[in-house]
Design a protein around this motif. Structure first.
Motif, PDB file in Angstrom:
ATOM      1  N   GLY A 109       0.781  -0.961   0.057  1.00 54.35           N
ATOM      2  CA  GLY A 109      -0.148   0.004  -0.121  1.00 54.35           C
ATOM      3  C   GLY A 109       1.066   1.334  -0.016  1.00 54.35           C
ATOM      4  O   GLY A 109       2.163   1.322   0.314  1.00 54.35           O
ATOM      5  N   ILE A 110       0.103   2.422  -0.276  1.00 54.94           N
ATOM      6  CA  ILE A 110       0.658   3.550  -0.313  1.00 54.94           C
ATOM      7  C   ILE A 110       1.483   4.227   1.031  1.00 54.94           C
ATOM      8  O   ILE A 110       2.315   4.821   1.018  1.00 54.94           O
ATOM      9  CB  ILE A 110      -0.225   4.669  -0.670  1.00 54.94           C
ATOM     10  CG1 ILE A 110       0.687   5.914  -1.083  1.00 54.94           C
ATOM     11  CG2 ILE A 110      -1.118   5.164   0.287  1.00 54.94           C
ATOM     12  CD1 ILE A 110       1.147   5.842  -2.285  1.00 54.94           C
ATOM     13  N   THR A 111       1.244   3.432   2.190  1.00 53.03           N
ATOM     14  CA  THR A 111       1.660   3.777   3.507  1.00 53.03           C
ATOM     15  C   THR A 111       3.172   3.346   3.164  1.00 53.03           C
ATOM     16  O   THR A 111       4.297   4.181   3.961  1.00 53.03           O
ATOM     17  CB  THR A 111       1.012   3.186   4.493  1.00 53.03           C
ATOM     18  OG1 THR A 111      -0.247   3.591   4.419  1.00 53.03           O
ATOM     19  CG2 THR A 111       1.770   3.267   5.814  1.00 53.03           C
ATOM     20  N   THR A 112       3.505   2.352   2.668  1.00 54.92           N
ATOM     21  CA  THR A 112       4.847   1.665   2.623  1.00 54.92           C
ATOM     22  C   THR A 112       5.693   2.966   1.967  1.00 54.92           C
ATOM     23  O   THR A 112       6.948   2.936   2.240  1.00 54.92           O
ATOM     24  CB  THR A 112       5.181   0.478   1.937  1.00 54.92           C
ATOM     25  OG1 THR A 112       4.540   0.601   0.471  1.00 54.92           O
ATOM     26  CG2 THR A 112       4.533  -0.633   2.695  1.00 54.92           C
ATOM     27  N   TRP A 113       5.323   3.560   0.868  1.00 50.18           N
ATOM     28  CA  TRP A 113       6.104   4.584   0.163  1.00 50.18           C
ATOM     29  C   TRP A 113       6.251   5.606   1.131  1.00 50.18           C
ATOM     30  O   TRP A 113       7.210   6.492   1.252  1.00 50.18           O
ATOM     31  CB  TRP A 113       5.188   4.949  -1.166  1.00 50.18           C
ATOM     32  CG  TRP A 113       5.759   6.213  -1.886  1.00 50.18           C
ATOM     33  CD1 TRP A 113       5.708   7.619  -1.905  1.00 50.18           C
ATOM     34  CD2 TRP A 113       7.167   6.172  -2.473  1.00 50.18           C
ATOM     35  NE1 TRP A 113       6.473   8.277  -2.375  1.00 50.18           N
ATOM     36  CE2 TRP A 113       7.316   7.304  -2.866  1.00 50.18           C
ATOM     37  CE3 TRP A 113       7.887   5.369  -3.010  1.00 50.18           C
ATOM     38  CZ2 TRP A 113       8.540   7.855  -3.593  1.00 50.18           C
ATOM     39  CZ3 TRP A 113       9.024   5.507  -3.845  1.00 50.18           C
ATOM     40  CH2 TRP A 113       9.220   6.896  -4.037  1.00 50.18           C
ATOM     41  N   ASN A 114       5.054   6.201   1.830  1.00 50.48           N
ATOM     42  CA  ASN A 114       5.024   7.432   2.721  1.00 50.48           C
ATOM     43  C   ASN A 114       5.883   7.252   3.637  1.00 50.48           C
ATOM     44  O   ASN A 114       6.585   8.202   4.164  1.00 50.48           O
ATOM     45  CB  ASN A 114       3.560   7.725   2.972  1.00 50.48           C
ATOM     46  CG  ASN A 114       2.805   8.268   2.007  1.00 50.48           C
ATOM     47  OD1 ASN A 114       3.514   8.775   0.824  1.00 50.48           O
ATOM     48  ND2 ASN A 114       1.584   8.165   1.919  1.00 50.48           N
ATOM     49  N   LEU A 115       5.858   5.928   4.418  1.00 49.15           N
ATOM     50  CA  LEU A 115       6.696   5.960   5.766  1.00 49.15           C
ATOM     51  C   LEU A 115       7.989   5.588   5.427  1.00 49.15           C
ATOM     52  O   LEU A 115       8.985   5.924   6.290  1.00 49.15           O
ATOM     53  CB  LEU A 115       6.088   4.982   6.542  1.00 49.15           C
ATOM     54  CG  LEU A 115       4.644   5.191   7.263  1.00 49.15           C
ATOM     55  CD1 LEU A 115       4.324   3.923   7.883  1.00 49.15           C
ATOM     56  CD2 LEU A 115       4.672   6.427   8.109  1.00 49.15           C
ATOM     57  N   THR A 116       8.396   4.979   4.106  1.00 49.22           N
ATOM     58  CA  THR A 116       9.629   4.349   4.123  1.00 49.22           C
ATOM     59  C   THR A 116      10.331   4.631   2.663  1.00 49.22           C
ATOM     60  O   THR A 116      11.269   4.944   2.418  1.00 49.22           O
ATOM     61  CB  THR A 116       9.952   3.009   4.623  1.00 49.22           C
ATOM     62  OG1 THR A 116       9.506   2.877   6.097  1.00 49.22           O
ATOM     63  CG2 THR A 116      11.387   2.396   4.429  1.00 49.22           C
ATOM     64  N   GLY A 117       9.596   4.060   1.895  1.00 50.60           N
ATOM     65  CA  GLY A 117      10.015   4.126   0.402  1.00 50.60           C
ATOM     66  C   GLY A 117      10.460   5.505  -0.107  1.00 50.60           C
ATOM     67  O   GLY A 117      11.591   5.365  -0.854  1.00 50.60           O
ATOM     68  N   ALA A 118       9.819   6.598   0.226  1.00 51.26           N
ATOM     69  CA  ALA A 118      10.042   7.893  -0.487  1.00 51.26           C
ATOM     70  C   ALA A 118      11.672   8.338   0.182  1.00 51.26           C
ATOM     71  O   ALA A 118      12.179   8.920  -0.435  1.00 51.26           O
ATOM     72  CB  ALA A 118       9.382   8.859  -0.072  1.00 51.26           C
ATOM     73  N   ALA A 119      11.672   8.036   1.596  1.00 46.84           N
ATOM     74  CA  ALA A 119      12.776   8.427   2.154  1.00 46.84           C
ATOM     75  C   ALA A 119      14.136   7.575   1.419  1.00 46.84           C
ATOM     76  O   ALA A 119      15.207   7.983   1.372  1.00 46.84           O
ATOM     77  CB  ALA A 119      12.738   8.083   3.809  1.00 46.84           C
ATOM     78  N   VAL A 120      13.902   6.270   1.239  1.00 50.11           N
ATOM     79  CA  VAL A 120      14.956   5.696   0.623  1.00 50.11           C
ATOM     80  C   VAL A 120      15.296   6.133  -0.659  1.00 50.11           C
ATOM     81  O   VAL A 120      16.523   6.220  -1.186  1.00 50.11           O
ATOM     82  CB  VAL A 120      14.327   4.135   0.634  1.00 50.11           C
ATOM     83  CG1 VAL A 120      15.366   2.979  -0.326  1.00 50.11           C
ATOM     84  CG2 VAL A 120      14.105   3.283   1.808  1.00 50.11           C
TER      85      VAL A 120
END
Length: 129
Positions: A109-120
């Motif tokens: 889900g989008i939460t994985t991007w918002n919490l971690t993916g974008a930072a990576v």
């Protein structure tokens, strides 16, 4: 038994140094306070982090990417950044990382991007900088 545990701990330490250049603090703490647990982890890690020349089925770049993606799914931002950076040192490109992170988002889900993916992604973009 102590000799086997000591050897397994050393294999784990050596594996971290070979891939990250250091043993992360959290794993140093585990080795200090739960050496048997670190020994088991060290044996698994030294098995998984073998490159083709050492009997590994997957190349190290792929293994580091997989760890980065799994850490992203688990919300482990520090680990995901460390593994993604290691994969980049081994030739991972930003488009490859982005594609993998989108796969994680499809599953988690989008939460994985918002919490971690974008930072990576930002971290690796800055490394490539």
């Amino acid at each position: 038994m102590a000799d086997i545990q000591d050897e397994a701990i050393q294999q784990g330490m050596d594996s971290f140094v070979a891939t990250f250049g250091r043993v992360p603090e959290n794993f140093q703490l585990l080795a200090e306070h739960a050496p048997g647990a670190f020994a088991g982890y060290g044996l698994m890690r030294s098995f998984v982090m073998r490159d083709h020349g050492d009997g590994g089925a997957l190349d190290l770049k792929t293994k580091e990417l997989i760890f980065a993606l799994l850490d992203t799914l688990a919300g482990q931002t520090t680990g995901a950044k460390n593994h993604a950076a290691a994969a980049m040192r081994l030739g991972l490109t930003l488009p490859e990382l982005a594609e993998g992170l989108v796969q994680v988002m499809m599953v988690g889900g989008i939460t994985t991007w918002n919490l971690t993916g974008a930072a990576v992604m930002k971290h690796c973009r800055d490394i490539e900088g």
